[in-house]
Enzyme design. Structure first.
Site, PDB file in Angstrom:
ATOM      1  N   GLU A   1       7.932   2.328  -6.199  1.00 23.89           N
ATOM      2  CA  GLU A   1       7.871   1.872  -4.786  1.00 23.89           C
ATOM      3  C   GLU A   1       8.072   3.272  -3.870  1.00 23.89           C
ATOM      4  O   GLU A   1       8.409   4.139  -4.350  1.00 23.89           O
ATOM      5  CB  GLU A   1       9.231   1.147  -4.527  1.00 23.89           C
ATOM      6  CG  GLU A   1       9.091  -0.411  -4.389  1.00 23.89           C
ATOM      7  CD  GLU A   1       8.142  -0.761  -3.083  1.00 23.89           C
ATOM      8  OE1 GLU A   1       7.624   0.013  -2.418  1.00 23.89           O
ATOM      9  OE2 GLU A   1       8.442  -1.897  -2.534  1.00 23.89           O
ATOM     10  N   ASP A   2       7.759   3.188  -2.577  1.00 29.12           N
ATOM     11  CA  ASP A   2       7.750   4.111  -1.930  1.00 29.12           C
ATOM     12  C   ASP A   2       9.270   4.202  -1.284  1.00 29.12           C
ATOM     13  O   ASP A   2       9.800   5.317  -1.383  1.00 29.12           O
ATOM     14  CB  ASP A   2       6.584   4.087  -0.705  1.00 29.12           C
ATOM     15  CG  ASP A   2       6.864   2.717   0.120  1.00 29.12           C
ATOM     16  OD1 ASP A   2       7.527   1.836  -0.486  1.00 29.12           O
ATOM     17  OD2 ASP A   2       6.230   2.575   0.980  1.00 29.12           O
TER      18      ASP A   2
ATOM     19  N   ASP B   1      14.730  -0.368   1.107  1.00 31.25           N
ATOM     20  CA  ASP B   1      15.513  -0.277   2.474  1.00 31.25           C
ATOM     21  C   ASP B   1      16.470  -1.387   2.058  1.00 31.25           C
ATOM     22  O   ASP B   1      17.714  -1.096   1.739  1.00 31.25           O
ATOM     23  CB  ASP B   1      14.342  -0.567   3.260  1.00 31.25           C
ATOM     24  CG  ASP B   1      14.910  -0.532   4.929  1.00 31.25           C
ATOM     25  OD1 ASP B   1      15.957   0.206   5.036  1.00 31.25           O
ATOM     26  OD2 ASP B   1      14.168  -1.068   5.823  1.00 31.25           O
TER      27      ASP B   1
ATOM     28  N   LYS C   1      16.940   4.266   1.255  1.00 36.71           N
ATOM     29  CA  LYS C   1      17.839   4.290   2.431  1.00 36.71           C
ATOM     30  C   LYS C   1      19.043   3.543   2.236  1.00 36.71           C
ATOM     31  O   LYS C   1      19.101   2.280   2.824  1.00 36.71           O
ATOM     32  CB  LYS C   1      17.015   3.656   3.495  1.00 36.71           C
ATOM     33  CG  LYS C   1      16.213   4.488   4.523  1.00 36.71           C
ATOM     34  CD  LYS C   1      15.725   3.645   5.843  1.00 36.71           C
ATOM     35  CE  LYS C   1      14.348   4.305   6.285  1.00 36.71           C
ATOM     36  NZ  LYS C   1      13.930   3.127   7.244  1.00 36.71           N
TER      37      LYS C   1
ATOM     38  N   PHE D   1      13.351   5.967  10.880  1.00 36.01           N
ATOM     39  CA  PHE D   1      12.164   5.327  10.641  1.00 36.01           C
ATOM     40  C   PHE D   1      11.049   6.331  10.199  1.00 36.01           C
ATOM     41  O   PHE D   1      10.868   7.346  11.065  1.00 36.01           O
ATOM     42  CB  PHE D   1      11.517   4.532  11.825  1.00 36.01           C
ATOM     43  CG  PHE D   1      10.378   3.666  11.217  1.00 36.01           C
ATOM     44  CD1 PHE D   1      10.739   2.465  10.524  1.00 36.01           C
ATOM     45  CD2 PHE D   1       9.126   3.918  11.301  1.00 36.01           C
ATOM     46  CE1 PHE D   1       9.420   1.785  10.020  1.00 36.01           C
ATOM     47  CE2 PHE D   1       8.171   3.490  10.662  1.00 36.01           C
ATOM     48  CZ  PHE D   1       8.192   2.055  10.071  1.00 36.01           C
TER      49      PHE D   1
ATOM     50  N   LYS E   1       0.815  -1.080   0.181  1.00 33.70           N
ATOM     51  CA  LYS E   1       0.122   0.062  -0.017  1.00 33.70           C
ATOM     52  C   LYS E   1       1.015   1.383   0.102  1.00 33.70           C
ATOM     53  O   LYS E   1       0.580   2.347  -0.394  1.00 33.70           O
ATOM     54  CB  LYS E   1      -0.904   0.022   1.413  1.00 33.70           C
ATOM     55  CG  LYS E   1      -1.781  -1.202   1.352  1.00 33.70           C
ATOM     56  CD  LYS E   1      -2.428  -0.985   2.905  1.00 33.70           C
ATOM     57  CE  LYS E   1      -2.928  -2.278   3.229  1.00 33.70           C
ATOM     58  NZ  LYS E   1      -3.366  -2.407   4.485  1.00 33.70           N
ATOM     59  N   GLY E   2       2.063   1.212   0.550  1.00 36.07           N
ATOM     60  CA  GLY E   2       3.032   2.286   0.874  1.00 36.07           C
ATOM     61  C   GLY E   2       3.050   3.315  -0.477  1.00 36.07           C
ATOM     62  O   GLY E   2       3.461   4.513  -0.279  1.00 36.07           O
TER      63      GLY E   2
ATOM     64  N   ARG F   1      -0.259   6.870   7.058  1.00 34.47           N
ATOM     65  CA  ARG F   1      -0.149   7.143   5.569  1.00 34.47           C
ATOM     66  C   ARG F   1      -0.536   8.308   5.309  1.00 34.47           C
ATOM     67  O   ARG F   1      -0.368   8.673   3.893  1.00 34.47           O
ATOM     68  CB  ARG F   1      -0.987   5.892   5.179  1.00 34.47           C
ATOM     69  CG  ARG F   1      -0.253   4.406   5.339  1.00 34.47           C
ATOM     70  CD  ARG F   1      -1.016   3.523   4.529  1.00 34.47           C
ATOM     71  NE  ARG F   1      -0.739   2.013   4.863  1.00 34.47           N
ATOM     72  CZ  ARG F   1       0.421   1.251   4.670  1.00 34.47           C
ATOM     73  NH1 ARG F   1       1.449   1.714   3.791  1.00 34.47           N
ATOM     74  NH2 ARG F   1       0.353   0.212   5.151  1.00 34.47           N
TER      75      ARG F   1
HETATM   76  P1  IMP Z   1      13.085  -3.712   2.038  1.00 36.62           P
HETATM   77  O1  IMP Z   1      12.490  -4.906   1.447  1.00 36.62           O
HETATM   78  O2  IMP Z   1      13.809  -3.864   3.284  1.00 36.62           O
HETATM   79  O3  IMP Z   1      13.491  -2.787   0.755  1.00 36.62           O
HETATM   80  O4  IMP Z   1      11.662  -2.863   2.682  1.00 36.62           O
HETATM   81  C1  IMP Z   1      10.825  -2.135   1.893  1.00 36.62           C
HETATM   82  C2  IMP Z   1       9.560  -2.053   2.446  1.00 36.62           C
HETATM   83  O5  IMP Z   1       9.676  -1.682   4.039  1.00 36.62           O
HETATM   84  C3  IMP Z   1       9.059  -0.557   2.037  1.00 36.62           C
HETATM   85  O6  IMP Z   1       8.284  -0.720   1.005  1.00 36.62           O
HETATM   86  C4  IMP Z   1       8.367  -0.111   3.386  1.00 36.62           C
HETATM   87  O7  IMP Z   1       7.055  -0.754   3.073  1.00 36.62           O
HETATM   88  C5  IMP Z   1       8.829  -0.776   4.448  1.00 36.62           C
HETATM   89  N1  IMP Z   1       9.814   0.333   5.080  1.00 36.62           N
HETATM   90  C6  IMP Z   1      11.174   0.507   5.054  1.00 36.62           C
HETATM   91  N2  IMP Z   1      11.736   1.319   5.611  1.00 36.62           N
HETATM   92  C7  IMP Z   1      10.301   2.184   6.122  1.00 36.62           C
HETATM   93  C8  IMP Z   1      10.335   3.198   7.008  1.00 36.62           C
HETATM   94  O8  IMP Z   1      11.237   4.077   7.305  1.00 36.62           O
HETATM   95  N3  IMP Z   1       9.189   3.665   7.419  1.00 36.62           N
HETATM   96  C9  IMP Z   1       8.088   2.844   6.817  1.00 36.62           C
HETATM   97  N4  IMP Z   1       8.206   1.673   6.091  1.00 36.62           N
HETATM   98  C10 IMP Z   1       9.372   1.596   5.860  1.00 36.62           C
HETATM   99 MG    MG Z   2       6.162  -0.774   0.525  1.00 42.09          MG
END
Ligand code: IMP
Ligand code: MG
Length: 179
Positions: free
Chosen positions: A98-99, A102, A130, A151, A42-43, A164
């Site tokens: 993507e939002d 990470d 990030k 965060f 949803k992000g 959100r």
């Molecule tokens: P990844 O698989 O670790 O790259 O995670 C990505 C997902 O983790 C994003 O699509 C977000 O939904 C969530 N996420 C990562 N960092 C944050 C944050 O600082 N705030 C909120 N959601 C986050």
């Molecule tokens: Mg996401």
């Protein structure tokens, strides 16, 4: 909600300006391609809704909903598909929207999955990156902002499904998630 925000990282205006320029860049890079933009729910929904309106060329859109299995499992980025795409991506130019990237687990899994369906190309557009936290070898092609390892919430991003609908991106107070 405002009381839970430690500080504002990106204002509504800063985000709008960046989204506008990303839209222009994509319009230029994909001008003869009619790309399919994939919103990762949803992000990404807020970013996606703004981004597609900043694009001036013909596009298609579709939605996918996924969830990570959680980092505690030490899993290699296995993610669960909650809702798959409605359309075939064969022979199409795909832009994953993507939002935030990470660790990169989600995108690296998703990119592999979508590649197996024979698209013409796949690019990744993320509003936030990030970088410090990256575990997987994955680089987004379009990045709005590089952000520090904090965060954050708002503009689509949540903590426990909350925040959100904030119009800006803020750092969440530690006391909220450490209590
Ligand atoms: P990844 O698989 O670790 O790259 O995670 C990505 C997902 O983790 C994003 O699509 C977000 O939904 C969530 N996420 C990562 N960092 C944050 C944050 O600082 N705030 C909120 N959601 C986050
Ligand atoms: Mg996401």
């Amino acid at each position: 909600m405002q009381n839970d925000v430690e500080k504002i990282l990106l204002t509504k205006e800063q985000i709008a300006e960046k989204v506008e320029s990303l839209g222009k860049e994509l319009s230029n890079d994909f001008k003869d391609e009619k790309p399919l933009l994939v919103c990762i729910l949803k992000g990404s929904v807020v970013f996606f809704a703004d981004l597609i309106r900043a694009i001036s060329i013909p596009i298609e859109i579709d939605f996918m909903s996924i969830s990570s299995y959680g980092l505690s499992t030490k899993s290699s980025g296995e993610v669960k598909i909650i809702k798959d795409l409605d359309t075939s991506i064969e022979n199409k130019h795909i832009i994953i929207v993507e939002d935030i990237v990470d660790s990169g687990y989600t995108l690296s899994y998703l990119k592999r999955l979508l590649f197996s369906r024979n698209p013409k190309s796949i690019k990744i557009c993320t509003l936030l990156d990030k970088k410090e936290r990256r575990v997987c070898d994955i680089e987004p092609d379009y990045v709005g902002f590089d952000i520090p390892d904090e965060f954050i919430i708002g503009y689509g991003l949540d903590y426990a499904e909350k925040y959100r609908n904030l119009s800006y991106i803020g750092v969440l107070k530690r006391s909220i998630y450490e209590k």
